[in-house]
Design a protein around this motif. Structure first.
Motif, mmCIF file in Angstrom:
data_model
loop_
_atom_site.group_PDB
_atom_site.id
_atom_site.type_symbol
_atom_site.label_atom_id
_atom_site.label_comp_id
_atom_site.label_asym_id
_atom_site.label_seq_id
_atom_site.Cartn_x
_atom_site.Cartn_y
_atom_site.Cartn_z
ATOM 1 N N LEU A 1 0.918 -1.239 0.042
ATOM 2 C CA LEU A 1 0.065 0.030 -0.202
ATOM 3 C C LEU A 1 0.839 1.283 0.037
ATOM 4 C CD1 LEU A 1 -2.532 -1.204 2.902
ATOM 5 C CD2 LEU A 1 -2.666 -1.550 0.338
ATOM 6 N N ARG B 1 -8.106 2.911 6.795
ATOM 7 C CA ARG B 1 -7.243 2.482 8.043
ATOM 8 C C ARG B 1 -8.219 1.389 8.703
ATOM 9 N NH1 ARG B 1 -5.804 8.040 8.548
ATOM 10 N NH2 ARG B 1 -7.750 8.586 10.121
ATOM 11 N N ILE C 1 -7.762 -1.649 6.597
ATOM 12 C CA ILE C 1 -6.268 -2.138 6.870
ATOM 13 C C ILE C 1 -6.205 -3.043 7.924
ATOM 14 C CG2 ILE C 1 -3.784 -1.746 7.131
ATOM 15 C CD1 ILE C 1 -4.256 0.999 5.544
ATOM 16 N N ILE D 1 1.259 -6.994 5.298
ATOM 17 C CA ILE D 1 0.888 -5.457 4.639
ATOM 18 C C ILE D 1 2.099 -4.838 4.580
ATOM 19 C CG2 ILE D 1 -0.421 -3.369 4.468
ATOM 20 C CD1 ILE D 1 -2.706 -4.936 5.517
ATOM 21 N N LEU E 1 3.251 -0.901 4.055
ATOM 22 C CA LEU E 1 2.554 0.503 4.215
ATOM 23 C C LEU E 1 3.490 1.632 4.145
ATOM 24 C CD1 LEU E 1 -0.199 2.286 4.565
ATOM 25 C CD2 LEU E 1 0.162 1.884 7.014
#
Length: 324
Positions: free
Chosen positions: A160, A176, A179, A189, A191
Motif C-alpha cells: 500500500l 485504516r 487495513i 501488509i 504500508l
C-alpha cells in the motif's frame, strides 16, 4: 513469529547517476503490518516497485514468498496486491468493468471473477457504485476501488503506497479500518505514508528510509522510547505565588509561565504531577485544570530525520531557520 514472506537484501537501484536505493535490507514476516517511512525522495515508492517487479533493480536480491522477483516476476505478481500512490484504473470504464478486466488478467475464470467482484464490493461497500465510471468517483472512493482491484485475486501480500493520500478524514479513517481488518484476516501488509501517525498506529514494525538508506528499524513504541522525548504538563491555577513557582521550577529547568498557565517538560509526568499537587496543597495554590500533552508521532519521526539527515547550511540565506 511466523516465517519471512518478504526479504530485501542489499537492494540498489540507480537511475543514471542518481542512486535511489543504497543497499536497502529488511524482512517482513507473515501476518505482519510493516511500515516504511521517509521524507520525499527517500526511496519508498521505488522500494514498492522493486517488491512487485515493476522495475529492474540494479543489484541486490528481493524475495517474495520465496520467489526471486528478478527471476520469477510473474509468480510474485500472482501473489501480491498493489495499491499505487496515484489512481490506477481506467477512468472511462465502470468499476465493475475494471475489476472484471483485472480479475481476468490474473487468470480468474468468468464465474469466479464475478463472485470475487461481489465479495470485494460488499467488503468495501462499493456495490452501489459498480456501474459508475471510475473517473467519476471521488478521491476516497477511487482509493477504495484501487484497494478492491488489489484484492481481486485474493493475494497473500498487500503493498500500500500512500493509501489515504489526498482524501478526507472520514474516508481515510474507513481505509485504516479496512487495513486493520486485512491484518486480522492474516494478510501481510507493507504500508508507506506521509501520514506519520497513521503508520505508527497501524504498524508493528517501522523502518525509516532516508536518502535511499534505512537508518533505523524497530517497533513504533521502541522508537519513541529510544529518543527520551519529554512530555509537557500544562496546568492552570487561580493565582500564583512566588513560593509555589520557585518549587515548580526546581522540578524542571524547562518551565514556562503565561498568565495563570504553567507548562513544564519532564520525562516522568505521573511522578511530577503528584509532586505538583503536593506543592500546591502546601503553598495553598488552587489548581483548576491539569493536562499532559501526548508525544506526537510526527515529533518522533522528525527527531530521526534530523539526526540522520542534518540540514546543509545555506550561508547567507534569510530563510535558513524556517525552510527546514
Amino acid at each position: 513469529m511466523k516465517g519471512k514472506v518478504i526479504e530485501v537484501i542489499d537492494l540498489v537501484k540507480r537511475y543514471g547517476k542518481t542512486i535511489a536505493l543504497k543497499g536497502v535490507s529488511f524482512s517482513v514476516y507473515k501476518g505482519e503490518l510493516y511500515g516504511l517511512l521517509g521524507p520525499n525522495g527517500a526511496g519508498k515508492t521505488t522500494t514498492i516497485k522493486a517488491l512487485c517487479g515493476a522495475l529492474r533493480i540494479t543489484s541486490g536480491k528481493v524475495l517474495v514468498l520465496g520467489y526471486n522477483v528478478r527471476k520469477k516476476p510473474i509468480e510474485v505478481k500472482k501473489r501480491v496486491g498493489v495499491v499505487p500512490e496515484t489512481p490506477s484504473l481506467f477512468p472511462e470504464l465502470t468499476l465493475y468493468e475494471n475489476l472484471y478486466f483485472i480479475a481476468r488478467l490474473y487468470g480468474l475464470s468468468r464465474d469466479y471473477a464475478k463472485r470475487r467482484i461481489r465479495e470485494i464490493s460488499c467488503t468495501l461497500d462499493l456495490e452501489r457504485l459498480l456501474n459508475t465510471r471510475y473517473g467519476r468517483l471521488s478521491k476516497g472512493l477511487k482509493r477504495r476501488a484501487d484497494i478492491a482491484a488489489a484484492l481481486i485475486h485474493d493475494p497473500e501480500i498487500l503493498l500500500l503506497d500512500e493509501p489515504t493520500a489526498g482524501i478526507d478524514v472520514l474516508a481515510a479513517s474507513r481505509i485504516r479500518g479496512l487495513i486493520r481488518e486485512f491484518t486480522r484476516m492474516g494478510k501481510t501488509i507493507l504500508l508507506t505514508s506521509h501520514n506519520i501517525s497513521e503508520v505508527m498506529m497501524l504498524a508493528s514494525k517501522v523502518s525509516i528510509l532516508i536518502n535511499g538508506e534505512i537508518v533505523i528499524e524497530d517497533s513504533p513504541e521502541a522508537l519513541r522510547k529510544a529518543i527520551g522525548v519529554k512530555k509537557t504538563i500544562e496546568f492552570t491555577v487561580q493565582s500564583l505565588n512566588r513560593g509555589f513557582l520557585a518549587r515548580i521550577k526546581a522540578l524542571s529547568n524547562n518551565t514556562v509561565v503565561v498568565d495563570k498557565k504553567v507548562r513544564v517538560k519532564v520525562e516522568k509526568p505521573i511522578e511530577v504531577i503528584e509532586k505538583i499537587l503536593s506543592i500546591a496543597r502546601e503553598t495553598q495554590v488552587v489548581i483548576e485544570d491539569i493536562y499532559v500533552e501526548p508525544i506526537l508521532w510526527e515529533d518522533v519521526f522528525k527527531h530521526y530525520v534530523e539526526e540522520y539527515m542534518p540540514r546543509k547550511e545555506c550561508k547567507g540565506c534569510p530563510l535558513y531557520d524556517v525552510c527546514g
